[in-house]
Design a protein around this motif. Structure first.
Motif, PDB file in Angstrom:
ATOM      1  N   THR A  13      44.516  21.195  55.899  1.00  0.00           N
ATOM      2  CA  THR A  13      44.821  20.151  55.737  1.00  0.00           C
ATOM      3  C   THR A  13      46.150  18.886  55.700  1.00  0.00           C
ATOM      4  O   THR A  13      47.019  19.479  55.710  1.00  0.00           O
ATOM      5  CB  THR A  13      43.972  20.466  53.815  1.00  0.00           C
ATOM      6  OG1 THR A  13      42.775  21.646  53.503  1.00  0.00           O
ATOM      7  CG2 THR A  13      43.704  19.034  53.160  1.00  0.00           C
ATOM      8  N   ILE A  14      45.223  17.918  56.280  1.00  0.00           N
ATOM      9  CA  ILE A  14      46.128  17.039  56.007  1.00  0.00           C
ATOM     10  C   ILE A  14      46.562  16.664  54.634  1.00  0.00           C
ATOM     11  O   ILE A  14      46.698  16.943  52.970  1.00  0.00           O
ATOM     12  CB  ILE A  14      45.531  15.180  56.379  1.00  0.00           C
ATOM     13  CG1 ILE A  14      44.782  15.143  57.943  1.00  0.00           C
ATOM     14  CG2 ILE A  14      46.269  13.819  55.807  1.00  0.00           C
ATOM     15  CD1 ILE A  14      45.540  15.607  59.013  1.00  0.00           C
ATOM     16  N   ASP A  15      48.280  16.498  54.595  1.00  0.00           N
ATOM     17  CA  ASP A  15      48.837  16.551  53.153  1.00  0.00           C
ATOM     18  C   ASP A  15      48.294  14.416  53.107  1.00  0.00           C
ATOM     19  O   ASP A  15      49.296  13.990  53.732  1.00  0.00           O
ATOM     20  CB  ASP A  15      50.190  16.414  53.505  1.00  0.00           C
ATOM     21  CG  ASP A  15      51.035  15.973  52.008  1.00  0.00           C
ATOM     22  OD1 ASP A  15      50.938  15.234  51.099  1.00  0.00           O
ATOM     23  OD2 ASP A  15      51.683  17.022  52.413  1.00  0.00           O
ATOM     24  N   ARG A  16      47.931  13.899  52.195  1.00  0.00           N
ATOM     25  CA  ARG A  16      47.000  12.740  51.514  1.00  0.00           C
ATOM     26  C   ARG A  16      49.092  12.897  51.024  1.00  0.00           C
ATOM     27  O   ARG A  16      48.324  11.330  51.218  1.00  0.00           O
ATOM     28  CB  ARG A  16      46.040  12.725  51.212  1.00  0.00           C
ATOM     29  CG  ARG A  16      44.809  13.350  51.843  1.00  0.00           C
ATOM     30  CD  ARG A  16      43.129  13.103  51.314  1.00  0.00           C
ATOM     31  NE  ARG A  16      43.297  11.604  50.730  1.00  0.00           N
ATOM     32  CZ  ARG A  16      43.081  11.091  51.016  1.00  0.00           C
ATOM     33  NH1 ARG A  16      43.226  11.126  52.705  1.00  0.00           N
ATOM     34  NH2 ARG A  16      42.365   9.505  50.288  1.00  0.00           N
ATOM     35  N   ARG A  17      49.601  13.183  50.556  1.00  0.00           N
ATOM     36  CA  ARG A  17      49.973  12.539  49.447  1.00  0.00           C
ATOM     37  C   ARG A  17      51.498  11.879  50.509  1.00  0.00           C
ATOM     38  O   ARG A  17      51.558  10.568  49.973  1.00  0.00           O
ATOM     39  CB  ARG A  17      50.764  12.886  48.336  1.00  0.00           C
ATOM     40  CG  ARG A  17      51.670  12.308  47.460  1.00  0.00           C
ATOM     41  CD  ARG A  17      52.549  13.312  46.614  1.00  0.00           C
ATOM     42  NE  ARG A  17      51.074  13.640  45.437  1.00  0.00           N
ATOM     43  CZ  ARG A  17      50.801  12.612  44.618  1.00  0.00           C
ATOM     44  NH1 ARG A  17      51.429  11.644  44.164  1.00  0.00           N
ATOM     45  NH2 ARG A  17      48.958  13.046  43.630  1.00  0.00           N
ATOM     46  N   LEU A  18      51.921  12.675  51.688  1.00  0.00           N
ATOM     47  CA  LEU A  18      52.702  12.502  52.318  1.00  0.00           C
ATOM     48  C   LEU A  18      51.917  11.325  53.404  1.00  0.00           C
ATOM     49  O   LEU A  18      53.317   9.944  53.572  1.00  0.00           O
ATOM     50  CB  LEU A  18      53.014  13.848  52.644  1.00  0.00           C
ATOM     51  CG  LEU A  18      53.984  13.643  54.424  1.00  0.00           C
ATOM     52  CD1 LEU A  18      55.003  13.010  53.890  1.00  0.00           C
ATOM     53  CD2 LEU A  18      53.947  14.962  55.283  1.00  0.00           C
ATOM     54  N   LEU A  19      51.186  11.283  53.688  1.00  0.00           N
ATOM     55  CA  LEU A  19      50.539  10.882  54.400  1.00  0.00           C
ATOM     56  C   LEU A  19      50.596   8.775  53.829  1.00  0.00           C
ATOM     57  O   LEU A  19      50.971   8.489  54.921  1.00  0.00           O
ATOM     58  CB  LEU A  19      49.222  11.273  54.857  1.00  0.00           C
ATOM     59  CG  LEU A  19      48.366   9.260  56.510  1.00  0.00           C
ATOM     60  CD1 LEU A  19      49.169   9.969  57.576  1.00  0.00           C
ATOM     61  CD2 LEU A  19      46.970  10.463  57.376  1.00  0.00           C
ATOM     62  N   GLY A  20      49.833   9.449  52.623  1.00  0.00           N
ATOM     63  CA  GLY A  20      50.250   7.723  51.789  1.00  0.00           C
ATOM     64  C   GLY A  20      51.332   7.153  51.765  1.00  0.00           C
ATOM     65  O   GLY A  20      52.183   6.117  51.751  1.00  0.00           O
ATOM     66  N   GLU A  21      52.255   7.755  50.865  1.00  0.00           N
ATOM     67  CA  GLU A  21      53.767   8.095  51.306  1.00  0.00           C
ATOM     68  C   GLU A  21      54.171   7.371  52.395  1.00  0.00           C
ATOM     69  O   GLU A  21      54.840   6.226  52.805  1.00  0.00           O
ATOM     70  CB  GLU A  21      54.648   9.265  51.009  1.00  0.00           C
ATOM     71  CG  GLU A  21      54.435   9.167  49.523  1.00  0.00           C
ATOM     72  CD  GLU A  21      55.604  10.778  48.661  1.00  0.00           C
ATOM     73  OE1 GLU A  21      56.488  11.005  50.206  1.00  0.00           O
ATOM     74  OE2 GLU A  21      55.340  11.205  48.508  1.00  0.00           O
ATOM     75  N   MET A  22      53.859   7.706  53.592  1.00  0.00           N
ATOM     76  CA  MET A  22      54.562   7.800  55.331  1.00  0.00           C
ATOM     77  C   MET A  22      53.706   6.047  55.870  1.00  0.00           C
ATOM     78  O   MET A  22      54.479   4.544  55.707  1.00  0.00           O
ATOM     79  CB  MET A  22      53.715   8.513  55.942  1.00  0.00           C
ATOM     80  CG  MET A  22      54.436   9.630  56.325  1.00  0.00           C
ATOM     81  SD  MET A  22      53.316  10.919  56.940  1.00  0.00           S
ATOM     82  CE  MET A  22      54.084   9.655  59.343  1.00  0.00           C
ATOM     83  N   VAL A  23      52.706   5.150  54.781  1.00  0.00           N
ATOM     84  CA  VAL A  23      51.925   3.918  55.252  1.00  0.00           C
ATOM     85  C   VAL A  23      51.940   3.537  54.601  1.00  0.00           C
ATOM     86  O   VAL A  23      52.000   2.308  54.799  1.00  0.00           O
ATOM     87  CB  VAL A  23      50.079   4.724  55.598  1.00  0.00           C
ATOM     88  CG1 VAL A  23      50.491   5.467  56.499  1.00  0.00           C
ATOM     89  CG2 VAL A  23      49.534   5.307  54.369  1.00  0.00           C
ATOM     90  N   PHE A  24      52.174   3.193  53.186  1.00  0.00           N
ATOM     91  CA  PHE A  24      52.242   2.238  52.357  1.00  0.00           C
ATOM     92  C   PHE A  24      53.739   1.849  52.003  1.00  0.00           C
ATOM     93  O   PHE A  24      54.179   1.251  51.644  1.00  0.00           O
ATOM     94  CB  PHE A  24      51.786   2.603  51.297  1.00  0.00           C
ATOM     95  CG  PHE A  24      50.980   2.807  50.703  1.00  0.00           C
ATOM     96  CD1 PHE A  24      49.908   1.549  51.379  1.00  0.00           C
ATOM     97  CD2 PHE A  24      49.724   3.747  51.271  1.00  0.00           C
ATOM     98  CE1 PHE A  24      48.381   1.582  51.428  1.00  0.00           C
ATOM     99  CE2 PHE A  24      48.544   3.649  51.287  1.00  0.00           C
ATOM    100  CZ  PHE A  24      47.702   2.387  51.042  1.00  0.00           C
ATOM    101  N   ASN A  25      54.944   2.833  53.120  1.00  0.00           N
ATOM    102  CA  ASN A  25      56.010   2.294  53.082  1.00  0.00           C
ATOM    103  C   ASN A  25      56.862   1.701  54.142  1.00  0.00           C
ATOM    104  O   ASN A  25      57.594   1.407  54.099  1.00  0.00           O
ATOM    105  CB  ASN A  25      57.101   3.476  52.298  1.00  0.00           C
ATOM    106  CG  ASN A  25      57.496   4.284  50.794  1.00  0.00           C
ATOM    107  OD1 ASN A  25      57.405   3.260  49.990  1.00  0.00           O
ATOM    108  ND2 ASN A  25      56.836   5.036  51.120  1.00  0.00           N
TER     109      ASN A  25
END
Length: 162
Positions: A52-64
């Motif tokens: 599964t994609i780690d949505r929290r990590l991906l979100g942190e990456m793309v919104f930073n």
């Protein structure tokens, strides 16, 4: 969206399509891995069954990082829009499509009419925190990645103040 369904309209949510596309085995999932590598998978171990994609990590990456956000959009938006077009094409009557980045991605001309449901910024932040379980600072960062409601109001055909 439930309100529109109660009125008899069919509905499509691009957020739901994005979530579905990010599931293992889907084109969007493969596109995310090509763009970001296995470090965005919950368990980096190639032998793991949890892919599964780690949505929290991906979100942190793309919104930073705007470059990372644009990379994600380039990888997934064409797939999401293709699926939206397919789903809408299968529906009859009034179809309401929830498009979070409608104006930012200049998609408004794909629809007969646009509706903006507007609220105060503090309400927006509270809704994001509650919906996504984010810290206040993270919710603010995500909101800053979008255009202001004032700008969107000038583009929408109809505005409802909530």
């Amino acid at each position: 969206m439930a309100e529109f369904e109660r009125l008899g309209a069919a509905t499509v949510s691009l957020d739901d399509i994005a979530l579905s596309q990010a599931q293992p085995g889907r084109d969007g999932y493969r596109a995310i891995l090509r763009a970001f590598g296995r470090n965005v998978v919950l368990n980096h171990d190639p032998k793991s069954k949890n892919e599964t994609i780690d949505r929290r990590l991906l979100g942190e990456m793309v919104f930073n990082d705007k470059t990372a956000r644009l990379k994600l959009e380039k990888a997934t938006h064409p797939l999401i829009l293709r699926e939206m077009k397919r789903l809408v094409g299968e529906m009859n009557g009034v179809v309401v499509v929830d498009v979070p980045l409608l104006f930012e991605k200049n998609l408004q001309n794909r629809f007969d009419a646009t509706l903006l449901i507007s609220c105060r910024p503090d309400q927006q932040i509270r809704r994001i925190v509650r919906r996504d379980g984010l810290a206040l600072a993270e919710a603010r960062r995500r909101l800053k990645a979008q255009w202001s409601l004032a700008k969107k109001r000038t583009l929408a055909d109809v505005v409802i103040d909530a």
